[in-house]
Design an enzyme around this catalytic site. Structure first.
Site, PDB file in Angstrom:
ATOM      1  N   ASN A 121       8.397 -10.971   1.467  1.00 23.88           N
ATOM      2  CA  ASN A 121       7.047 -11.063   1.270  1.00 23.88           C
ATOM      3  C   ASN A 121       6.592 -12.498   1.185  1.00 23.88           C
ATOM      4  O   ASN A 121       5.504 -12.880   1.221  1.00 23.88           O
ATOM      5  CB  ASN A 121       6.894 -10.732  -0.382  1.00 23.88           C
ATOM      6  CG  ASN A 121       6.725  -9.244  -0.315  1.00 23.88           C
ATOM      7  OD1 ASN A 121       5.945  -8.609   0.020  1.00 23.88           O
ATOM      8  ND2 ASN A 121       7.833  -8.577  -0.926  1.00 23.88           N
ATOM      9  N   GLU A 158      11.024  -2.929  -1.104  1.00 25.56           N
ATOM     10  CA  GLU A 158      11.392  -4.158  -0.351  1.00 25.56           C
ATOM     11  C   GLU A 158      12.449  -4.945  -1.011  1.00 25.56           C
ATOM     12  O   GLU A 158      12.100  -5.416  -2.130  1.00 25.56           O
ATOM     13  CB  GLU A 158       9.911  -4.926   0.008  1.00 25.56           C
ATOM     14  CG  GLU A 158       9.109  -4.549   0.929  1.00 25.56           C
ATOM     15  CD  GLU A 158       7.951  -5.061   0.757  1.00 25.56           C
ATOM     16  OE1 GLU A 158       7.505  -5.945   0.000  1.00 25.56           O
ATOM     17  OE2 GLU A 158       6.953  -4.751   1.776  1.00 25.56           O
ATOM     18  N   THR A 184       0.970  -1.111   0.074  1.00 30.59           N
ATOM     19  CA  THR A 184      -0.029   0.094   0.090  1.00 30.59           C
ATOM     20  C   THR A 184       0.950   1.222   0.130  1.00 30.59           C
ATOM     21  O   THR A 184       1.773   1.471   1.031  1.00 30.59           O
ATOM     22  CB  THR A 184      -0.992   0.222   1.104  1.00 30.59           C
ATOM     23  OG1 THR A 184      -1.822  -0.969   1.143  1.00 30.59           O
ATOM     24  CG2 THR A 184      -1.633   1.524   1.452  1.00 30.59           C
TER      25      THR A 184
END
Lengths: 390, 390
Positions: free
Chosen positions: A385, A266, A186
């Protein structure tokens, strides 16, 4: 300074216990006016989180007096109960702010809400509402930094930006680490300005700015249920810039924040700017840039410091953009290793030791250009993730 | 038995020194007839390798007498010289086969060529042509296994399949490990049958079969420059099946090979079948399945044994398929952890210890269904693809 750099805004960030880590997790940004005009853009995902559905309604009137943001939970895919939680949050914020003798009574319909975190779980509403209380008590002209910290999830640094225009200022904060296409981690962005501008002008400036900034960042091709970019204007500077001036200032802050998002993506070990030129249209240039940015084989090659132009060409070949396969040139960090669709300069000349990488594509099909930003696909991305929710 | 299971075909696989490893790298499959009808489907990538451009021309006449395949180099993005290399390969194969008293003279225009390996580098043509010589000498009715081995790149096992119809047989071999959408590591498939069928019937059967097999495998969303699926018919069985019978047999072999590709995908630790039902159309079902299959956050979650249905819903939300967000159900391995777009059964009930995973999606929007196959996104994928060419 962040969102409190422009005159007329107060903010706060508090720890409400929504995050297990006890880090800051609730932010509040209040517009003290005199104006309370606003505009926003939201995720294109058809599965929209409750706070997005709520805030879309709020923005219809072009008025936002305050925005409540929380990390630690996305409040997405939570059904009618989740929507009620968002509604209750806005009602609570409105009541608290009205009771604290804000300059004007605040209605729930003037309070936007943003949430970020895991999808599919209800928020701990009592903690969130207590957080709103604490944030309202802590509101200050210096609260921008805490607010920016409170919206972080897997971000490693908070992201803020400020631009000073002619007599007015634009400030902003952002969170997001997987992100825009937009990514599931997000992207939330709150922008503030003390310029005088009606909601329509703000909307035009915001759409133009996001189109060339956040919309051109493509970290992992995943579109979130919660992405929100909100722009609020207080008019406190008394200066009314032209739409062009306002757009330029908002764009500058958006590009600054967008590049901070790419830099903190990330697991990223490379920040990659894909500059497409010679396109028949700007849309073509963006399509080609985005296709390269989303290609896992291109992204893993960069993680491996491999100037694998063949994968870049194959990515270009999947688009509908105007070009002839035997006319495409590709450079990596200035070395044109592909000329006319075939091998060009010696690939060993390409230096990929820096974190920053520039891919240049010349389609030789026209005069349009665009830049898309992305990062590599790394072991760290997979690790982060694959371990995120469990 | 692979491509030599049906009557009328001989094959060989030899080591021509194109691969540095000295593994088998050139394959030859010859149709001894009496028929030499053929059909093929090729990559949708606009950047097509030289052998694809060549073979597309060959297939226009619906006749293929032989196919030469090499691993160790894709001959893609190699310009006019690369195309000449492919042309020379076909000419050489035609001459060698005609000289060896094949049942009929072979023209270069009847020889298809397939290549796989790194993009952007010329093939070592003398080695390839010597390989064609050696393969022609080695042609045999038992050569299917060697041929299947010679087309491997990052594959860890060779892939073959055979289906026996009513009086006729369909055989096949495939290579590909990153793969179809199709993946850049390239998918090459050669199918053979001793059925009697004209080129048009073969084309219809092949397109129907690939649409429900290879086209529904989506390992990494990357489309290769070289993908080719070739079907050749010898008519040696003397049996002419109905188009439906032929389609069913070809589809069975294609699905078998497609699942072998998924099972051997680069770095994969999970084989994931995404079954979409309740769709308004089959296209909708495929779009939803493909969107889930391509989502890096979904794929990394499965690598982490995380039943993260929120990411699945977010992937569904990016499609244009008909559905209402609050009506979607999602199960992982039979546990309906998402009901009506929100949390359903307890996620801890989901057992993800097996390599095989089934994701079920019910859109509640109609009666159509489709299955898409993919795998997880693992550390191994990143490692393998970051180290491939350098």
């Amino acid at each position: 300074m962040s969102v409190t750099a422009p005159k007329g805004f107060r903010a706060a960030g508090v720890a409400a216990g929504i995050k297990a880590s006890n880090a800051l997790d609730v932010a509040l940004v209040v517009n003290d006016g005199p104006d309370t005009t606003a505009a926003a853009v939201f995720t294109g995902n058809r599965i929209k989180a409750a706070p997005v559905l709520w805030s879309q309604q709020v923005l219809r009137a072009g008025i936002v007096r305050a925005v409540v943001l929380n990390s630690g939970g996305a409040n997405a895919c939570t059904g009618p109960a989740g929507f009620q939680d968002t509604h209750a949050t806005a009602e609570h914020a409105a009541a608290v702010l009205s009771g604290r003798a804000s300059r004007f009574p605040v209605g729930a319909g003037d309070v936007a809400v943003c949430s970020t975190g895991l999808i599919g779980e209800r928020l701990p509403l009592p903690k969130l509402l207590s957080g709103v209380d604490a944030a309202a008590r802590g509101l200050s002209r210096d609260g921008g930094a805490d607010a920016a910290t409170a919206i972080m999830t897997t971000d490693t640094v908070s992201k803020t930006a400020v631009h000073s225009g002619q007599g007015f200022t634009v400030g902003g904060m952002a969170k997001g680490a997987g992100m825009l296409a937009p990514g599931l981690a997000t992207m939330l962005v709150v922008l503030t300005t003390d310029a005088v501008a009606d909601a329509s002008t703000l909307d035009g400036a915001l759409r133009a700015a996001t189109r060339r900034s956040f919309d051109r960042v493509d970290s992992d091709g995943c579109m979130s249920t919660n992405d929100t970019v909100l722009l609020m204007a207080s008019g406190a500077s008394g200066i009314e810039p032209t739409p062009e001036e306002l757009t330029a200032a908002v764009t500058e802050v958006c590009v600054d924040l967008a590049l901070q998002l790419v830099a903190d993506a990330e697991g990223a070990t490379k920040e990659i700017a894909i500059e497409v030129r010679g396109a028949a249209s700007e849309d073509d240039a963006v399509e080609v840039g985005r296709s390269i940015a989303r290609n896992n084989l291109v992204k893993t090659a960069f993680f491996g410091n491999d100037p694998n132009w063949g994968r870049i060409l194959a990515a270009i070949g999947t688009t509908a953009a105007a070009f002839e396969p035997d006319e495409v040139d590709v450079a990596i960090n200035g070395v044109w290793i592909c000329k006319g669709g075939a091998a060009g300069e010696d690939r060993t000349k390409v230096d990929l030791t820096d974190r920053s990488v520039t891919v240049s594509v010349d389609l030789h099909a026209g005069g349009a250009a665009a830049t898309v930003w992305t990062n590599d696909l790394s072991m760290g991305y997979v690790h982060e993730n694959s371990a995120y929710s469990s």
